[in-house]
Design an enzyme around this catalytic site. Structure first.
Site, PDB file in Angstrom:
ATOM      1  N   CYS A 279       0.833  -1.199   0.000  1.00 50.62           N
ATOM      2  CA  CYS A 279       0.000   0.000   0.000  1.00 50.62           C
ATOM      3  C   CYS A 279       0.870   1.252   0.000  1.00 50.62           C
ATOM      4  O   CYS A 279       2.083   1.176   0.166  1.00 50.62           O
ATOM      5  CB  CYS A 279      -0.881   0.035   1.225  1.00 50.62           C
TER       6      CYS A 279
ATOM      7  N   SER B 285       7.977  -2.390 -15.357  1.00 52.12           N
ATOM      8  CA  SER B 285       8.860  -2.440 -14.193  1.00 52.12           C
ATOM      9  C   SER B 285      10.264  -2.937 -14.514  1.00 52.12           C
ATOM     10  O   SER B 285      11.191  -2.709 -13.740  1.00 52.12           O
ATOM     11  CB  SER B 285       8.240  -3.306 -13.096  1.00 52.12           C
TER      12      SER B 285
ATOM     13  N   ASP C 232      12.719  -9.673 -17.486  1.00 54.00           N
ATOM     14  CA  ASP C 232      11.647  -9.289 -16.560  1.00 54.00           C
ATOM     15  C   ASP C 232      12.241  -9.193 -15.161  1.00 54.00           C
ATOM     16  O   ASP C 232      13.335  -9.701 -14.908  1.00 54.00           O
ATOM     17  CB  ASP C 232      10.484 -10.289 -16.611  1.00 54.00           C
ATOM     18  N   ASP C 233      11.492  -8.533 -14.252  1.00 58.54           N
ATOM     19  CA  ASP C 233      12.033  -8.364 -12.901  1.00 58.54           C
ATOM     20  C   ASP C 233      11.737  -9.555 -12.006  1.00 58.54           C
ATOM     21  O   ASP C 233      12.446  -9.789 -11.044  1.00 58.54           O
ATOM     22  CB  ASP C 233      11.486  -7.075 -12.261  1.00 58.54           C
TER      23      ASP C 233
ATOM     24  N   CYS D  39       5.534 -13.719   1.333  1.00 56.91           N
ATOM     25  CA  CYS D  39       5.854 -12.542   2.157  1.00 56.91           C
ATOM     26  C   CYS D  39       4.815 -12.415   3.252  1.00 56.91           C
ATOM     27  O   CYS D  39       3.628 -12.532   2.992  1.00 56.91           O
ATOM     28  CB  CYS D  39       5.838 -11.271   1.305  1.00 56.91           C
TER      29      CYS D  39
ATOM     30  N   CYS E 125      15.598  -7.207   4.072  1.00 51.90           N
ATOM     31  CA  CYS E 125      14.736  -8.377   4.097  1.00 51.90           C
ATOM     32  C   CYS E 125      14.805  -8.985   2.702  1.00 51.90           C
ATOM     33  O   CYS E 125      14.608  -8.292   1.701  1.00 51.90           O
ATOM     34  CB  CYS E 125      13.290  -8.015   4.416  1.00 51.90           C
TER      35      CYS E 125
ATOM     36  N   CYS F 226      11.431 -13.446   0.690  1.00 53.21           N
ATOM     37  CA  CYS F 226      10.710 -14.108  -0.407  1.00 53.21           C
ATOM     38  C   CYS F 226      11.682 -14.836  -1.333  1.00 53.21           C
ATOM     39  O   CYS F 226      11.306 -15.776  -2.024  1.00 53.21           O
ATOM     40  CB  CYS F 226       9.842 -13.110  -1.168  1.00 53.21           C
TER      41      CYS F 226
HETATM   42  P1  5GP Z   1       3.568 -13.845 -12.900  1.00 53.85           P
HETATM   43  O1  5GP Z   1       2.957 -13.583 -14.212  1.00 53.85           O
HETATM   44  O2  5GP Z   1       4.756 -14.759 -12.944  1.00 53.85           O
HETATM   45  O3  5GP Z   1       2.563 -14.303 -11.875  1.00 53.85           O
HETATM   46  O4  5GP Z   1       4.085 -12.439 -12.345  1.00 53.85           O
HETATM   47  C1  5GP Z   1       5.269 -11.866 -12.860  1.00 53.85           C
HETATM   48  C2  5GP Z   1       5.004 -10.507 -13.401  1.00 53.85           C
HETATM   49  O5  5GP Z   1       4.252  -9.764 -12.470  1.00 53.85           O
HETATM   50  C3  5GP Z   1       6.268  -9.739 -13.672  1.00 53.85           C
HETATM   51  O6  5GP Z   1       6.116  -9.078 -14.913  1.00 53.85           O
HETATM   52  C4  5GP Z   1       6.354  -8.734 -12.540  1.00 53.85           C
HETATM   53  O7  5GP Z   1       6.825  -7.456 -13.013  1.00 53.85           O
HETATM   54  C5  5GP Z   1       4.946  -8.605 -12.063  1.00 53.85           C
HETATM   55  N1  5GP Z   1       4.827  -8.544 -10.609  1.00 53.85           N
HETATM   56  C6  5GP Z   1       5.691  -8.924  -9.649  1.00 53.85           C
HETATM   57  N2  5GP Z   1       5.178  -8.683  -8.434  1.00 53.85           N
HETATM   58  C7  5GP Z   1       3.972  -8.127  -8.624  1.00 53.85           C
HETATM   59  C8  5GP Z   1       2.952  -7.630  -7.754  1.00 53.85           C
HETATM   60  O8  5GP Z   1       3.076  -7.620  -6.532  1.00 53.85           O
HETATM   61  N3  5GP Z   1       1.820  -7.126  -8.338  1.00 53.85           N
HETATM   62  C9  5GP Z   1       1.657  -7.107  -9.689  1.00 53.85           C
HETATM   63  N4  5GP Z   1       0.519  -6.593 -10.174  1.00 53.85           N
HETATM   64  N5  5GP Z   1       2.596  -7.545 -10.532  1.00 53.85           N
HETATM   65  C10 5GP Z   1       3.729  -8.057 -10.012  1.00 53.85           C
HETATM   66 FE1  SF4 Z   2       8.162  -9.293   1.743  1.00 52.55          FE
HETATM   67 FE2  SF4 Z   2      10.121 -10.074   0.124  1.00 52.55          FE
HETATM   68 FE3  SF4 Z   2       9.864  -7.519   0.795  1.00 52.55          FE
HETATM   69 FE4  SF4 Z   2      10.694  -9.243   2.614  1.00 52.55          FE
HETATM   70  S1  SF4 Z   2      11.770  -8.678   0.713  1.00 52.55           S
HETATM   71  S2  SF4 Z   2       9.159  -7.643   2.911  1.00 52.55           S
HETATM   72  S3  SF4 Z   2       9.503 -11.073   2.057  1.00 52.55           S
HETATM   73  S4  SF4 Z   2       8.398  -8.718  -0.418  1.00 52.55           S
HETATM   74 MG    MG Z   3       6.127  -6.742 -14.885  1.00 54.32          MG
END
Ligand code: 5GP
Ligand code: SF4
Ligand code: MG
Length: 457
Positions: free
Chosen positions: A10, A287, A349-350, A386, A436, A439
């Site tokens: 958030c 991203s 990708d990230d 997380c 941290c 994850c």
């Molecule tokens: P996947 O499709 O593997 O479930 O998610 C990976 C994609 O989601 C990556 O492109 C990454 O940038 C994006 N992503 C990673 N964490 C998050 C998140 O917390 N929220 C959203 N909306 N996208 C995320």
């Molecule tokens: Fe959560 Fe990963 Fe961030 Fe730690 S590093 S607070 S486990 S998202």
């Molecule tokens: Mg993405």
């Protein structure tokens, strides 16, 4: 929790001692829209006046058309939400307002409380968020003032949290003992501002002063200099490393560097660890653009725009059904065939969370006539849930959590090769320091037991 993707953390914004506080907070919230699109709200008051609360479901501009917050005040707190604890409805949209015997108080919170957090004798209902639990405990406190009540309740809290609260004539801010969730302080003309990221301070015209320290409890009365005390014994800081990997906006500062620069370094480290001879590097927008730049620059490969993101889809709804998830990625990302046809492509990708995006895009690359498709991920495998304010489902639903062997992952995704950045490489890109990394590493800086929010599943 639903689905398997971490939801955005958030966003919190607050202003003290400025005649246009509610308006400024709304500006800050728009800059933090990437951190949550489910609901938005602003609570504000004139000194000693009643608290007014405006909140609703949706984007900031849907809740505040024309970005106008009706009403005036010199103190305000605001929030954009992506629920991590408690159900997703208007009652849980923040800020939350409580009328206590010590007076009304509004609270905006980013994070999750874990075991040993204060649970009021009369919890406010089974669907209550942990934010509501904090307010319920404050309402039951025997402390002589709101400030003392908040202090004593929060001193028992554990987990990852960053909060801003609005009292009769002041703001309070607190950050968890390890500094897992972010919070920064800025200077406004005549007043002060707080925000989850510096991009919101910039949007409000505030000058970034510093991060709120881990464990710091800050009081800001009007425009006077903030007063601080430490609520917890000093512990090693453990700011969330995923802020730099994914959450934060590239123009925000994390540990003194822009997130853009940090991601470029992650891309550079990734190139050193997993180089490949290819014709073109493509970023998965938005991203991973900075990481892809860093990867391409390190290997002297051309970076091209090969994927287009539809920016008008609005909220990133959580989609538990895999077929609908796939449809969502198809809607969100389109391939430019001429950037791909006949070429050896590196896709950067990230992160891979559930694997939906990667699986889909690799399929599209082959369809568009790629000769090779090399997937490079600018972070380690996301294997563990997380518990500190980012919503990831149980570990077994995480793609890499289920499949420890990267070559099996590559085969399953139909990629020519797959390379993840190592944890050491990621930390090097951050310039060292403690974080941290739970994850990725499974090492939780705060023991995770029973979560405070009864509805966390
Ligand atoms: P996947 O499709 O593997 O479930 O998610 C990976 C994609 O989601 C990556 O492109 C990454 O940038 C994006 N992503 C990673 N964490 C998050 C998140 O917390 N929220 C959203 N909306 N996208 C995320
Ligand atoms: Fe959560 Fe990963 Fe961030 Fe730690 S590093 S607070 S486990 S998202
Ligand atoms: Mg993405």
């Amino acid at each position: 929790m639903s689905g398997g993707r971490p939801r955005e953390a958030c966003g919190v914004v607050a202003v003290s001692g400025h005649p246009e506080a509610p308006q400024l907070v709304a500006e800050g919230l728009v800059a933090l829209q990437h951190r949550g699109q489910e609901s938005a709200g602003v609570a504000y008051r004139a000194r000693g006046g009643p608290i007014r609360l405006e909140r609703g479901m949706g984007l900031v501009l849907e809740v505040f058309p024309g970005l106008v917050v009706p009403g005036e005040g010199s103190f305000a707190v605001g929030h954009v939400r992506y629920s991590t604890a408690g159900t997703s409805d208007l009652a849980n949209a923040q800020p939350l307002l409580a009328r206590t015997h010590l007076g009304p108080v509004a609270l905006a919170h980013n994070g999750n409380l874990v075991e040993s957090a204060p649970v009021a004798a009369a919890p406010p209902g089974p669907d209550a968020s942990d934010t509501a639990l904090v307010l319920a405990a404050v309402a039951e406190s025997r402390a002589p003032s709101l400030e003392k009540a908040l202090e004593s309740v929060l001193a028992q809290a554990r987990g990852g949290f960053a909060m801003a609260a609005l009292g009769p004539d002041r703001l309070w801010a607190v950050r968890d003992p390890r500094g897992i969730r972010p919070l920064v302080l800025g200077r406004l003309e005549g007043g002060w501002a707080l925000a989850s990221e510096t991009c919101a301070l910039d949007a409000m015209g505030a000058r970034t002063i510093r991060e709120i320290d881990p464990g710091e409890f800050m009081t800001i009365e009007d425009g006077a200099a903030p007063r601080s005390r430490r609520l917890f014994p000093r512990e090693a800081a453990a700011p969330c490393i995923f802020e730099a990997v994914y959450f934060a906006r590239p123009d925000s500062l994390v540990a003194g560097s822009t997130v853009h620069a940090l991601r470029r370094r992650m891309g550079g480290e990734l190139a050193a660890e997993h180089p490949v001879d290819a014709d073109v590097v493509l970023a998965v927008p938005d991203s991973s653009v900075s990481a892809a730049e860093g990867y391409a620059a390190a290997l002297n490969l051309p970076l091209e725009q090969g994927l287009i993101r539809n920016r008008y889809l609005g909220r990133a709804f959580l989609e538990p059904d895999p077929l609908r998830r796939d449809a969502r990625v198809r809607r969100k990302l389109a391939v430019i065939p001429s950037a791909v046809a006949g070429r050896r492509v590196v896709l950067v990708d990230d992160s891979i969370v559930r694997g939906t995006t990667a699986r889909h895009l690799i399929g599209r690359m082959w369809e568009a006539g790629a000769r090779e498709v090399h997937l490079r991920i600018a972070a380690p495998p996301y294997r563990h849930p997380c518990h500190y304010g980012v919503d990831t489902s149980r570990a077994q639903r995480l793609f890499a959590g289920e499949r420890p062997d990267p070559s099996a992952l590559a085969r399953e995704l139909l990629a020519t090769s797959l390379g993840y950045l190592s944890l050491e490489g990621l930390v090097r890109a951050m310039g060292g320091g403690s974080h941290c990394t739970a994850c990725f590493s499974g090492q939780y800086p705060v023991p995770v037991g029973v979560m405070a929010g009864a509805t966390l599943a």
